[in-house]
Design an enzyme around this catalytic site. Sequence first.
Site, PDB file in Angstrom:
ATOM      1  N   GLY B 209       0.882  -1.044  -0.304  1.00 53.60           N
ATOM      2  CA  GLY B 209      -0.234  -0.304  -0.055  1.00 53.60           C
ATOM      3  C   GLY B 209       0.874   1.492  -0.715  1.00 53.60           C
ATOM      4  O   GLY B 209       2.028   1.384  -0.416  1.00 53.60           O
ATOM      5  N   LEU B 235      -4.370  -6.273  -4.680  1.00 52.66           N
ATOM      6  CA  LEU B 235      -2.904  -4.667  -4.994  1.00 52.66           C
ATOM      7  C   LEU B 235      -2.425  -5.092  -4.629  1.00 52.66           C
ATOM      8  O   LEU B 235      -1.910  -5.990  -2.717  1.00 52.66           O
ATOM      9  CB  LEU B 235      -3.379  -3.659  -4.236  1.00 52.66           C
ATOM     10  CG  LEU B 235      -2.461  -2.833  -4.193  1.00 52.66           C
ATOM     11  CD1 LEU B 235      -2.405  -1.670  -5.894  1.00 52.66           C
ATOM     12  CD2 LEU B 235      -3.128  -1.360  -3.264  1.00 52.66           C
ATOM     13  N   ASP B 236      -0.384  -5.475  -4.807  1.00 54.59           N
ATOM     14  CA  ASP B 236       0.289  -5.056  -4.562  1.00 54.59           C
ATOM     15  C   ASP B 236       0.887  -7.306  -4.180  1.00 54.59           C
ATOM     16  O   ASP B 236       1.329  -7.482  -3.657  1.00 54.59           O
ATOM     17  CB  ASP B 236       0.452  -4.704  -3.264  1.00 54.59           C
ATOM     18  CG  ASP B 236       0.694  -3.120  -3.424  1.00 54.59           C
ATOM     19  OD1 ASP B 236       1.146  -3.001  -4.533  1.00 54.59           O
ATOM     20  OD2 ASP B 236       0.560  -2.334  -2.337  1.00 54.59           O
ATOM     21  N   GLU B 237      -0.168  -7.755  -4.815  1.00 51.27           N
ATOM     22  CA  GLU B 237      -0.004  -9.072  -4.726  1.00 51.27           C
ATOM     23  C   GLU B 237       0.244  -9.946  -5.822  1.00 51.27           C
ATOM     24  O   GLU B 237       0.279 -11.265  -5.353  1.00 51.27           O
ATOM     25  CB  GLU B 237      -1.416  -9.740  -3.390  1.00 51.27           C
ATOM     26  CG  GLU B 237      -2.155  -9.361  -2.593  1.00 51.27           C
ATOM     27  CD  GLU B 237      -1.049  -9.840  -1.581  1.00 51.27           C
ATOM     28  OE1 GLU B 237       0.084 -11.236  -2.013  1.00 51.27           O
ATOM     29  OE2 GLU B 237      -1.088 -10.102  -0.403  1.00 51.27           O
TER      30      GLU B 237
END
Lengths: 293, 293, 293, 293
Positions: B209, B235-237
């Site tokens: 994040g 997100l960001d995964e």
Amino acid sequence: MSMTCVPSVVDNWILTAQCPSQLGTVDVVTRYLREHNCYVTEHQSFDDQASQQFFIRVEFRPLGGELDISRFEEDFAPRAREFGMSFELTPPERLTPVVIMVSRADHCLNDLLYRYRTGQLPITIKAVISNHPDLAPLAEWHGLEYHHLPITAETKPEQEAAVWRIIEQSGAELVVLARYMQVLSSEMCERLSGRAINIHHSLLPGFKGAKPYHQAFEKGVKLVGATAHYINDDLDEGPIISQGVEPVSHADSPEDLVARGRDIECLTLARAVSLHVQRRVFLNGKRTVVFQR
Amino acid sequence: MSMTCVPSVVDNWILTAQCPSQLGTVDVVTRYLREHNCYVTEHQSFDDQASQQFFIRVEFRPLGGELDISRFEEDFAPRAREFGMSFELTPPERLTPVVIMVSRADHCLNDLLYRYRTGQLPITIKAVISNHPDLAPLAEWHGLEYHHLPITAETKPEQEAAVWRIIEQSGAELVVLARYMQVLSSEMCERLSGRAINIHHSLLPGFKGAKPYHQAFEKGVKLVGATAHYINDDLDEGPIISQGVEPVSHADSPEDLVARGRDIECLTLARAVSLHVQRRVFLNGKRTVVFQR
Amino acid sequence: MSMTCVPSVVDNWILTAQCPSQLGTVDVVTRYLREHNCYVTEHQSFDDQASQQFFIRVEFRPLGGELDISRFEEDFAPRAREFGMSFELTPPERLTPVVIMVSRADHCLNDLLYRYRTGQLPITIKAVISNHPDLAPLAEWHGLEYHHLPITAETKPEQEAAVWRIIEQSGAELVVLARYMQVLSSEMCERLSGRAINIHHSLLPGFKGAKPYHQAFEKGVKLVGATAHYINDDLDEGPIISQGVEPVSHADSPEDLVARGRDIECLTLARAVSLHVQRRVFLNGKRTVVFQR
Amino acid sequence: MSMTCVPSVVDNWILTAQCPSQLGTVDVVTRYLREHNCYVTEHQSFDDQASQQFFIRVEFRPLGGELDISRFEEDFAPRAREFGMSFELTPPERLTPVVIMVSRADHCLNDLLYRYRTGQLPITIKAVISNHPDLAPLAEWHGLEYHHLPITAETKPEQEAAVWRIIEQSGAELVVLARYMQVLSSEMCERLSGRAINIHHSLLPGFKGAKPYHQAFEKGVKLVGATAHYINDDLDEGPIISQGVEPVSHADSPEDLVARGRDIECLTLARAVSLHVQRRVFLNGKRTVVFQR
């Protein structure tokens, strides 16, 4: 960079081969494996344009039934011959018989023995040879034969003959010079060509020869390192397998550099041994081909 | 660890393929290449026991005459089909068409453009898209189209539609989010699945994040890093391609960490792009297989 | 190791000093600062037993009112004299005037110019000098004077004289040889002693002189690196400021090594420049003292 | 980054101190040392704007005669008091008494014992405590007391009481949790605040809690690491002292990651212990100040 040993348990068969570059080198290997119902789990090959040599390493599992080594070798030999290909077949979980040579410094020996006794290196240590008595207790705590073979200029031929007898009788396939501070004779180097790994405590070709850390201090370098290489009769010039490095500071005395260097020597040597016994290293003239994991 | 781009000029043909694990997956590829007189220079394959998927990458040169792509694909397709194998054939020195998306931070864009204009990355940049006007001069000095597409909560659908049009019309095969500070919609993520690389300025899964460097400062970590990954709608995964790391000190303020992080972000992203366009990266569920050089 | 620039904005005063080792060296500095209500935010000192030299770097803020440099120097000079201490006072956010010298390779120049234009390096670039015309556009896009001064064996004295004039007239305090592929004359080296930083594309003392990456390829090393050092009239032997390293593989051709090396050269040089202009580097005979952040 | 222990023999006196930020904090220390003819060989101080705390570490040699600790402390105490300064004086070659706690994994214990028996860590090990009997032989070969204190949910209070008695009676100043796989009670954590170092086998804050390498495998990270931190009653959240990292590959199984991680855990923990016993680490709220060598 990766400093750790490649995780060591290889529970597959390994086929490694090498030959002059030509069309069909990969196919001759992979087709044979397919025809014999060998299930390939990992495969790396490389064709070196500079040396015009081909290198291949395959991990596989035979499906349906055991694999008969001599039969395999018999069947494959004729095809290999057409390509002038030398090859080696290594069974799963094979333990490579090793002899370790040391002098007084114990850090590399201690590190190798720890990895050995905890099963992190697929080796079986046949003997520890030293020109000093100091490290006998460490070897003996691990239940290992320790041969104290002192050496002088005069006794060198006899000492090396004794060393050679131990290596031969033990059936060692690999000799590890874990900070053995004696220069081997050309004859000895030749006999051990491609199967003796030395650790030198500098980033070769920098700081060859004696007291590399003191040389490094004088030069004021900001990095020190270690180099694991096959020995040849040209001191500290053998084919390099692995190198490690460590930043240092202006505040480090030569003794501090020696202390800092120990860890990197241990890791670099253990890594080279681990790569070698997993059949990941190939001699390519004065250089090596290393199939990293 | 290796931080640099893999040297980028691939002057051989590249065949990459993927299929469910089974006997014969390597042979079906290598035999075909042999039958068509393709000279293999580099070969890596891996059979993932966890996912039961097989991955292969081969570099080769056709001997005697040109290689006819459509013929090759036609001939190979039936054999591949038997293995449920998807494959891709990439010609030598192929330049992958790329669209780069940025916001205000220019370090990653500057780095990619430098590698692009000096031929260090086998890509051709079709356009630069940003939600801010700031980086237009940089793009234009490189003779590149710069699309300023501002975005708000309200205009997001329209903006993404415009972005998508540019990507499609440009024929871009890869989208690089070089510090594009907007979250893409799930629909957009899906459309770009497997062909959009994002750089996140932390060692994921740590500090997801916003403001990861400020989080890192609060936590007092001694290392900061960056992660290049394929985007997905989590997100960001997305699947990780490459990660880089850099030691930091108690004396570094959050702003200092931001400054230190720039280099590592540039290198990590450039490395991921370089690996991707050389066809060295395979999607393997939520993970990737990366055949390093 | 840390590869990044030390974050560059120093918003404090910096006092650096050096003198022969003796009792009271720290106190003479810290007491003076205390007496003048200087608030110390960072302090490093080191007493080198080998060279019997003392080095100190202090960052501070004057409390209550401006600091009058000439007054400070006047007052402190007599105390320093007692210790044979040379010292330098650097105001907050001081930009060090720099001249950059290059030949044809643009990666280090491009990197320095990026850091310069984005305020990541506290320098002001007065001119770019080259023995080739190639990099003029890059310099000019950054609004910088570009001096093309070709050189031959015959014209070397004249060329160096011209270079020297530019350095002097520009008031440059630091000269950065960002891949300037000419050997400077002894006279030039002497004039620039302690204020000219060169980047050599190997891990010195390994691979001095020409084509280090080709030497590295021949040797089969597993690591390549770069060394930033002050020049002296002994080629590639000047005091080392920073070194960087990068793993390489058997598959890397000499050209690949050149490509891989670029990133590490840029980072190593930028780091050295950043350390120098922050007054973190001290000459200590043939070595340096570097107060890392 | 630097992974090795800071070379450990400190043959000077060490004065460390900490207090709220204010004018004169450095001077009060350095002036006192000068007045008492203490020759300063190394000095680092840092004033943290975020926490408004000041930290200082000085190495020195008293000139002319022995140094009387109690006299020194008496004399300095009043001046320190004015600054609300806590301080500690450490004699040359001081060996810090340590208790090591382990469970079944032996790699960190083996590493610490090797450094201990070879004098690479200035510690004296008072006892090894474990909730399992497995590592007794290793401890005993080093001539160390081994306390086997099994633990269950029910017996936890008694077991921790027994552990505490051993720590107290041994006079241990530092407790090292070298892969001790039990969560300590809040009360125990409080008692050991600032003097118990734990090694966690991930790059915190990533992969807290159990089986971090399996979490890392699932996530498909390209780097694994280890974190040495002071314990507090918030699991895996204590102030970080050192972190290490290691690249991994898609071919590494969770077990491979465990194997690869061992080396990095050993180095990271040894480094943290070495920094701590050299008085290079200061608590700064939830973060640490570490004066690297």
